[in-house]
Design an enzyme around this catalytic site. Structure first.
Site, PDB file in Angstrom:
ATOM      1  N   GLN A 121       5.619   3.552 -23.825  1.00 36.37           N
ATOM      2  CA  GLN A 121       4.618   4.453 -23.251  1.00 36.37           C
ATOM      3  C   GLN A 121       4.221   4.723 -24.754  1.00 36.37           C
ATOM      4  O   GLN A 121       5.011   4.674 -25.732  1.00 36.37           O
ATOM      5  CB  GLN A 121       5.311   5.667 -22.264  1.00 36.37           C
ATOM      6  CG  GLN A 121       5.910   5.273 -20.809  1.00 36.37           C
ATOM      7  CD  GLN A 121       4.443   5.241 -19.958  1.00 36.37           C
ATOM      8  OE1 GLN A 121       3.362   5.392 -20.595  1.00 36.37           O
ATOM      9  NE2 GLN A 121       4.670   4.067 -19.455  1.00 36.37           N
ATOM     10  N   CYS A 136      -9.734 -25.065  -1.666  1.00 41.78           N
ATOM     11  CA  CYS A 136     -10.530 -26.053  -2.136  1.00 41.78           C
ATOM     12  C   CYS A 136     -10.559 -27.469  -1.983  1.00 41.78           C
ATOM     13  O   CYS A 136     -11.137 -28.115  -1.604  1.00 41.78           O
ATOM     14  CB  CYS A 136     -10.346 -25.641  -3.829  1.00 41.78           C
ATOM     15  SG  CYS A 136     -10.303 -23.974  -4.369  1.00 41.78           S
ATOM     16  N   CYS A 155     -10.280 -27.403  -8.343  1.00 43.88           N
ATOM     17  CA  CYS A 155      -8.658 -26.456  -8.405  1.00 43.88           C
ATOM     18  C   CYS A 155      -8.131 -27.356  -6.969  1.00 43.88           C
ATOM     19  O   CYS A 155      -8.837 -27.809  -6.597  1.00 43.88           O
ATOM     20  CB  CYS A 155      -9.332 -25.041  -7.371  1.00 43.88           C
ATOM     21  SG  CYS A 155      -7.825 -24.339  -6.968  1.00 43.88           S
ATOM     22  N   ASP A 167       8.840  -2.740  -9.406  1.00 47.45           N
ATOM     23  CA  ASP A 167       8.872  -2.330 -10.663  1.00 47.45           C
ATOM     24  C   ASP A 167       9.840  -0.831 -10.618  1.00 47.45           C
ATOM     25  O   ASP A 167      10.589  -1.240  -9.316  1.00 47.45           O
ATOM     26  CB  ASP A 167       7.403  -1.653 -10.516  1.00 47.45           C
ATOM     27  CG  ASP A 167       6.688  -0.700  -9.272  1.00 47.45           C
ATOM     28  OD1 ASP A 167       7.526  -1.115  -7.954  1.00 47.45           O
ATOM     29  OD2 ASP A 167       5.998  -0.915  -9.445  1.00 47.45           O
ATOM     30  N   SER A 168       9.725   0.457 -10.691  1.00 51.23           N
ATOM     31  CA  SER A 168      10.775   1.508 -10.994  1.00 51.23           C
ATOM     32  C   SER A 168       9.719   2.330  -9.868  1.00 51.23           C
ATOM     33  O   SER A 168      10.920   3.396  -9.874  1.00 51.23           O
ATOM     34  CB  SER A 168      11.340   2.198 -12.230  1.00 51.23           C
ATOM     35  OG  SER A 168       9.822   2.502 -12.695  1.00 51.23           O
ATOM     36  N   GLY A 169       9.111   2.523  -9.592  1.00 48.82           N
ATOM     37  CA  GLY A 169       8.328   3.636  -8.914  1.00 48.82           C
ATOM     38  C   GLY A 169       7.590   4.857  -9.684  1.00 48.82           C
ATOM     39  O   GLY A 169       7.236   5.463  -9.380  1.00 48.82           O
ATOM     40  N   GLY A 170       7.796   4.230 -10.857  1.00 49.05           N
ATOM     41  CA  GLY A 170       7.178   5.568 -11.690  1.00 49.05           C
ATOM     42  C   GLY A 170       5.659   4.827 -11.803  1.00 49.05           C
ATOM     43  O   GLY A 170       5.135   6.297 -12.381  1.00 49.05           O
ATOM     44  N   PHE A 171       4.859   4.116 -11.435  1.00 50.25           N
ATOM     45  CA  PHE A 171       3.272   3.824 -11.599  1.00 50.25           C
ATOM     46  C   PHE A 171       2.853   5.009 -10.102  1.00 50.25           C
ATOM     47  O   PHE A 171       1.716   5.593 -10.346  1.00 50.25           O
ATOM     48  CB  PHE A 171       3.022   2.570 -11.141  1.00 50.25           C
ATOM     49  CG  PHE A 171       1.686   2.102 -11.116  1.00 50.25           C
ATOM     50  CD1 PHE A 171       0.514   1.922 -11.731  1.00 50.25           C
ATOM     51  CD2 PHE A 171       1.003   2.146  -9.481  1.00 50.25           C
ATOM     52  CE1 PHE A 171      -0.740   2.380 -11.634  1.00 50.25           C
ATOM     53  CE2 PHE A 171      -0.205   2.250  -9.084  1.00 50.25           C
ATOM     54  CZ  PHE A 171      -1.138   1.732 -10.319  1.00 50.25           C
ATOM     55  N   ASP A 218       1.135  -8.533 -14.014  1.00 47.39           N
ATOM     56  CA  ASP A 218       0.980  -8.792 -12.850  1.00 47.39           C
ATOM     57  C   ASP A 218      -0.390  -7.930 -12.259  1.00 47.39           C
ATOM     58  O   ASP A 218      -0.518  -6.772 -12.716  1.00 47.39           O
ATOM     59  CB  ASP A 218       1.982  -8.180 -12.303  1.00 47.39           C
ATOM     60  CG  ASP A 218       2.384  -6.258 -12.502  1.00 47.39           C
ATOM     61  OD1 ASP A 218       1.686  -5.883 -11.540  1.00 47.39           O
ATOM     62  OD2 ASP A 218       2.545  -5.592 -13.611  1.00 47.39           O
ATOM     63  N   ASP A 243      10.134   5.662 -16.091  1.00 45.27           N
ATOM     64  CA  ASP A 243       9.883   5.717 -17.450  1.00 45.27           C
ATOM     65  C   ASP A 243       8.705   7.025 -16.462  1.00 45.27           C
ATOM     66  O   ASP A 243       8.172   7.374 -15.604  1.00 45.27           O
ATOM     67  CB  ASP A 243       9.033   5.150 -18.244  1.00 45.27           C
ATOM     68  CG  ASP A 243       7.852   3.944 -16.802  1.00 45.27           C
ATOM     69  OD1 ASP A 243       7.987   3.599 -15.661  1.00 45.27           O
ATOM     70  OD2 ASP A 243       6.211   4.015 -17.223  1.00 45.27           O
ATOM     71  N   CYS A 249      -5.549 -26.373  -4.857  1.00 48.25           N
ATOM     72  CA  CYS A 249      -5.062 -25.260  -4.072  1.00 48.25           C
ATOM     73  C   CYS A 249      -5.658 -25.213  -2.715  1.00 48.25           C
ATOM     74  O   CYS A 249      -6.700 -26.739  -2.284  1.00 48.25           O
ATOM     75  CB  CYS A 249      -5.238 -23.695  -4.158  1.00 48.25           C
ATOM     76  SG  CYS A 249      -7.352 -23.878  -3.754  1.00 48.25           S
ATOM     77  N   HIS A 278      -6.571 -19.285  -3.038  1.00 47.98           N
ATOM     78  CA  HIS A 278      -7.056 -19.683  -4.177  1.00 47.98           C
ATOM     79  C   HIS A 278      -6.714 -18.824  -5.415  1.00 47.98           C
ATOM     80  O   HIS A 278      -6.852 -19.163  -6.489  1.00 47.98           O
ATOM     81  CB  HIS A 278      -8.644 -19.707  -3.931  1.00 47.98           C
ATOM     82  CG  HIS A 278      -9.418 -20.305  -5.130  1.00 47.98           C
ATOM     83  ND1 HIS A 278      -9.354 -21.391  -5.579  1.00 47.98           N
ATOM     84  CD2 HIS A 278     -10.123 -19.073  -5.814  1.00 47.98           C
ATOM     85  CE1 HIS A 278     -10.408 -21.236  -6.727  1.00 47.98           C
ATOM     86  NE2 HIS A 278     -10.917 -20.154  -6.850  1.00 47.98           N
TER      87      HIS A 278
END
Length: 353
Positions: A197, A318, A313, A101-105, A274, A155, A315, A343
């Site tokens: 946006q 499990c 499952c 990610d870009s750091g915007g969040f 994500d 952004d 995994c 899991h």
């Protein structure tokens, strides 16, 4: 199955749609380190590490791509050190794809520690108090040093429930910042996704989609959502954005991890997602189960329950550990968080498959 290595020229990064059902699609996103099958959930390894899970375990689940955080890696250990180590792939022992990610969040998550203007955003480190200037060019510089397959533009992110002129201002600023990011982007072995946006305003979203799509080469993201808005408002924006975007681009809805949202957004035409949700909820002893359910393993009813979390499952958790065992260690031993995280990640990957 090990993903096939691919050429490292951006011209070779492409999205092949293999099947459709209504607005939903199944496809292959060709990236330098792997072919990513979509729709796909990307686990989040904020600091270049998945909490409680090692890369070899993600490979065993056939996870093809994960997300790492530009702002946090820029602080610790620092992008110069990551670059000196041979890039993020080598440093964290991961030979498949990475999206940064870009750091915007962090404009939302660290809103009390930042200020934004046309030049960029200025953060105060929550760890050291050190100031960090993050203009669009610096965000790209850091991401290029990290070496991710997919970089995100910087952004201007505002809380989704924000109203007034700032919503339109942030949308137009995000377009201007994208143009600055494009100038700073010099590596052809890394894709860069624009980010739509416009808040909950469908007209602003459509206007932004038109401008961003002109500038998108490999894929595009829908940002600024999943922050507490009502589900029908959230889904309506995703539907409008997907309808406004060209079909040849994979559509990445950022920060989405609840199973119902993954399913609905996939049906609306989105391809990539994500969230920290699978590992965060595991730290509280909560396992994700089918049809959007949650199993609170610290509840007494699991004390003598010797079934696996999910007998369907595949995994490692499990296959080898019972609910009773997990009940006895969650919240007490770090291995409990580890086993439930394994899991939960596998659950999300399988849901998208």
């Amino acid at each position: 199955m090990t993903p096939e290595p691919l050429p490292t020229c951006q011209a070779d990064m492409k999205y092949d749609i293999l099947a459709r059902a209504g607005f939903a699609r199944r496809g292959n996103l060709h990236l330098p380190h792997s072919i990513v099958e979509t729709p796909v959930f990307m686990p989040v390894g904020t600091q270049g590490t998945m909490k409680g899970v090692v890369p070899e375990q993600l490979v065993a689940m056939d996870c093809r791509i994960l997300l790492c955080n530009t702002y946090h890696l820029g602080h610790r250990p620092g992008h110069e050190r990551v670059k000196a180590a041979g890039g993020l792939h080598k440093m964290m022992n991961w030979d498949r794809s990475i999206l940064t990610d870009s750091g915007g969040f962090q404009m939302v998550s660290l809103s009390k520690l930042m200020a934004v203007d046309e030049n960029g955003v200025n953060f105060e480190s929550p760890h050291t108090g050190e100031m960090m200037a993050l203009p669009p060019e610096k965000s790209i510089e850091i991401q290029q040093a990290l070496g991710a397959d997919i970089m995100m533009q910087l952004d201007h992110v505002i809380h989704v429930l924000t109203t007034g002129d700032i919503v339109k201002e942030a949308m137009h600023r995000s377009i201007r910042w994208l143009d600055r990011c494009k100038v700073a982007h010099t590596r052809d072995d890394q894709a860069m996704f624009p980010i739509l946006q416009g808040g909950l305003n469908l007209e602003l979203r459509k206007e932004c989609a038109e401008e961003m799509a002109k500038r998108a080469k490999v894929g595009i993201a829908i940002g600024g959502l999943s922050g507490g808005e009502e589900k029908d408002h959230f889904w309506r924006v995703v539907a409008a954005c997907c309808a406004a975007l060209p079909p040849h681009l994979p559509r990445y809805v950022m920060g989405v991890g609840f199973p119902v949202d993954l399913v609905i957004c996939s049906l609306l035409g989105a391809d990539m997602f994500d969230c920290v949700y699978p590992t965060r909820t595991a730290r509280f002893g909560t396992a994700m189960v089918r049809r959007g359910g949650l199993m609170q393993l610290n509840q007494k009813r699991y004390k003598e329950d010797f079934l696996p979390i999910d007998d369907k499952c595949e995994c490692n958790t499990c296959k080898n550990y019972s609910r009773a065992y997990l009940h006895s260690i969650v919240g007490k031993e770090t291995v409990g968080c580890h086993l439930v995280s394994v899991h939960n990640i596998k659950h999300q990957l399988d849901l998208m498959r």
